[in-house]
Scaffold this active site. Structure first.
Site, PDB file in Angstrom:
ATOM      1  N   TYR A 100      22.822  14.987 -22.565  1.00  0.00           N
ATOM      2  CA  TYR A 100      23.754  14.127 -23.305  1.00  0.00           C
ATOM      3  C   TYR A 100      24.350  14.852 -24.496  1.00  0.00           C
ATOM      4  CZ  TYR A 100      20.402  13.356 -27.135  1.00  0.00           C
ATOM      5  OH  TYR A 100      19.572  13.526 -28.209  1.00  0.00           O
ATOM      6  N   GLU A 134      11.875  21.194 -36.222  1.00  0.00           N
ATOM      7  CA  GLU A 134      13.073  20.403 -36.546  1.00  0.00           C
ATOM      8  C   GLU A 134      12.678  18.940 -36.696  1.00  0.00           C
ATOM      9  OE1 GLU A 134      15.964  20.310 -33.353  1.00  0.00           O
ATOM     10  OE2 GLU A 134      14.399  20.136 -31.827  1.00  0.00           O
ATOM     11  N   LEU A 183      16.795  22.284 -31.020  1.00  0.00           N
ATOM     12  CA  LEU A 183      18.158  22.118 -30.543  1.00  0.00           C
ATOM     13  C   LEU A 183      19.068  22.805 -31.563  1.00  0.00           C
ATOM     14  CD1 LEU A 183      20.029  20.627 -28.450  1.00  0.00           C
ATOM     15  CD2 LEU A 183      20.439  19.025 -30.314  1.00  0.00           C
TER      16      LEU A 183
HETATM   17  N1  PDD Z   1      20.670  14.215 -32.428  1.00  0.00           N
HETATM   18  N2  PDD Z   1      17.727  18.295 -33.235  1.00  0.00           N
HETATM   19  C1  PDD Z   1      17.540  17.208 -32.457  1.00  0.00           C
HETATM   20  C2  PDD Z   1      16.230  17.044 -31.768  1.00  0.00           C
HETATM   21  C3  PDD Z   1      18.576  16.256 -32.302  1.00  0.00           C
HETATM   22  O1  PDD Z   1      18.386  15.197 -31.500  1.00  0.00           O
HETATM   23  C4  PDD Z   1      19.796  16.444 -32.990  1.00  0.00           C
HETATM   24  C5  PDD Z   1      20.946  15.490 -32.865  1.00  0.00           C
HETATM   25  C6  PDD Z   1      19.943  17.588 -33.802  1.00  0.00           C
HETATM   26  C7  PDD Z   1      21.224  17.891 -34.530  1.00  0.00           C
HETATM   27  O2  PDD Z   1      22.233  18.296 -33.651  1.00  0.00           O
HETATM   28  P1  PDD Z   1      23.768  18.018 -33.969  1.00  0.00           P
HETATM   29  O3  PDD Z   1      24.029  18.594 -35.312  1.00  0.00           O
HETATM   30  O4  PDD Z   1      24.477  18.729 -32.898  1.00  0.00           O
HETATM   31  O5  PDD Z   1      23.969  16.522 -33.956  1.00  0.00           O
HETATM   32  C8  PDD Z   1      18.895  18.495 -33.890  1.00  0.00           C
HETATM   33  C9  PDD Z   1      21.744  13.352 -32.011  1.00  0.00           C
HETATM   34  C10 PDD Z   1      22.753  13.050 -33.057  1.00  0.00           C
HETATM   35  C11 PDD Z   1      21.170  12.122 -31.344  1.00  0.00           C
HETATM   36  O6  PDD Z   1      20.272  12.296 -30.541  1.00  0.00           O
HETATM   37  O7  PDD Z   1      21.648  11.007 -31.597  1.00  0.00           O
END
Ligand code: PDD
Length: 285
Positions: free
Chosen positions: A32, A178, A202
C-alpha cells in the site's frame, strides 16, 4: 457519497467489494501507499509511486499501471471527491485465487483500490509535540516493503494508545529502528540522525525529503542506526511521516526529552518542510 477507484474504474464507495479469497484479505499479500494531498494537489506523488513499484517488484506483484496512468487516475479521484486537504490511500493485492499459501500458478489480475480521506495538517501536534513510549520491534526483516501485513506495527501502536501516547518507538536489541507508523530522528550536538534505509525500516518519503533538506541547508545529517541510550540522551527527538510531517517528540516513557521543549533544529526542519509543501502544492492556511 464518495467515489473510490477499483481496478481502474470509478465506483461509489458502497459498491466497492472484495472477494473473500482475495489474497490481500486472506494473507495480507499486498502492498500500500499513503499520499498527502494539500490544496487538492498530491505531495511527493512521484516518490510514492516509485516506492509502490519497488514494493510490488520485491514481492512479485505485476502491475500494469504506469506512473502517468496512476497520476491521471488519482487526480481524477481527488476531483470527484472534491478533496482539499487529506490523503489518498491505495493498495494492490496479488488478486483473488483459491486459498493456497504459494502464489497462484495461473496468472491473475492484482486487485487495486484507492480512496480519499479528508485530513487537516496536525497543527497542534506540530506545534506542541507528542509523547512516545519505547517497545521491542517484533516485526519481520523486510520492513523496507510497504506490506499490508501490519500486525507488528499495530501491536506497537496499540501499546502506545494504551499508555496514552501518540507513538511507539521500536528497538531491536539496543538499536532504535523506527516508529510504528513513522521514522524516528534524534539530534545531538547539532547532528541529525535516523536509521539507515535497509531491511529494518521503511524508507519514508518524508524521511528522504528531510535528508535532502538537511543536505541543501548544510545541516549535518547521518543515516546510521543509533541506540536507545542515544535516544534517551538526545537534545531533540522527532518523528516523520506523510500524515505527521516533522512532529516533535517531547517525552519518552514519561521522561522529558532534554528540557521537554520543542527543539530549535526540529522547528527549522518543520519550516523548511513546509516550504517544500508550499512549493509543490501552494500556500497553506
Ligand atoms: N506510515 N515507517 C513506517 C512503519 C510507516 O508505516 C510509515 C508511514 C513511515 C513513514 O513513511 P512516509 O514518510 O513515506 O509516510 C515509516 C503511513 C503514513 C501509514 O501507514 O499510514
Amino acid at each position: 457519497m464518495s467515489t473510490v477507484l477499483m481496478n481502474g474504474v470509478f465506483i461509489p464507495r458502497e459498491e466497492a467489494k472484495v472477494d473473500i479469497e482475495d489474497r490481500g484479505y486472506q494473507f495480507g499479500d499486498g502492498i500500500y501507499e499513503v499520499i498527502r494531498v494539500y490544496n487538492g494537489k498530491m505531495f511527493t506523488a512521484k516518490e510514492h509511486f516509485e516506492r509502490l513499484q519497488a514494493s510490488c517488484e520485491k514481492i512479485n506483484i505485476p502491475i500494469s499501471f504506469t506512473v502517468d496512468n496512476l497520476t491521471v487516475l488519482l487526480e481524477e479521484l481527488i476531483k470527484r471527491n472534491a478533496l482539499h486537504n487529506g490523503i489518498i490511500y491505495m493498495q494492490f493485492t496479488r488478486g483473488t485465487s483459491p486459498r493456497n499459501h504459494a502464489f497462484p500458478t495461473k496468472e491473475i489480475a492484482p486487485t487495486f483500490v484507492a480512496y480519499t480521506k479528508e485530513l487537516n495538517r496536525p497543527v497542534t501536534n506540530l506545534s506542541n509535540g507528542v509523547t512516545a513510549i519505547t517497545v521491542e520491534d517484533i516485526r519481520w526483516f523486510r520492513c523496507d516493503i510497504k506490506s499490508l501485513n501490519l500486525l507488528g506495527n499495530i501491536m506497537a501502536k496499540q501499546k502506545a494508545a494504551e499508555a496514552g501516547c501518540f507513538e511507539s518507538i521500536q528497538y531491536r536489541d539496543l538499536t532504535v529502528t523506527e516508529g510504528s507508523s513513522s521514522n524516528i530522528w534524534v539530534v545531538k550536538d547539532q547532528v541529525i540522525r535516523t536509521h539507515e534505509a535497509n531491511q529494518y525500516i521503511l524508507n519514508g518519503i518524508t524521511r528522504q525529503k528531510i535528508v535532502e533538506i538537511c543536505q541543501k541547508q548544510g545541516m549535518e545529517v547521518k543515516e546510521e542506526a543509533f541506540s536507545i541510550e542515544d535516544l534517551i540522551d538526545a537534545d531533540e527527538v522527532f518523528l516523520s511521516s506523510t500524515t505527521s510531517e516533522v512532529t516533535p517528540i517531547i517525552t519518552i516513557n514519561n521522561v522529558p526529552v532534554a528540557t521537554g521543549e520543542v527543539g530549535e533544529i526540529t522547528r527549522r526542519l518543520q519550516d523548511y518542510f513546509k516550504e517544500e509543501i508550499i512549493a509543490q502544492c501552494g500556500e497553506l492556511e
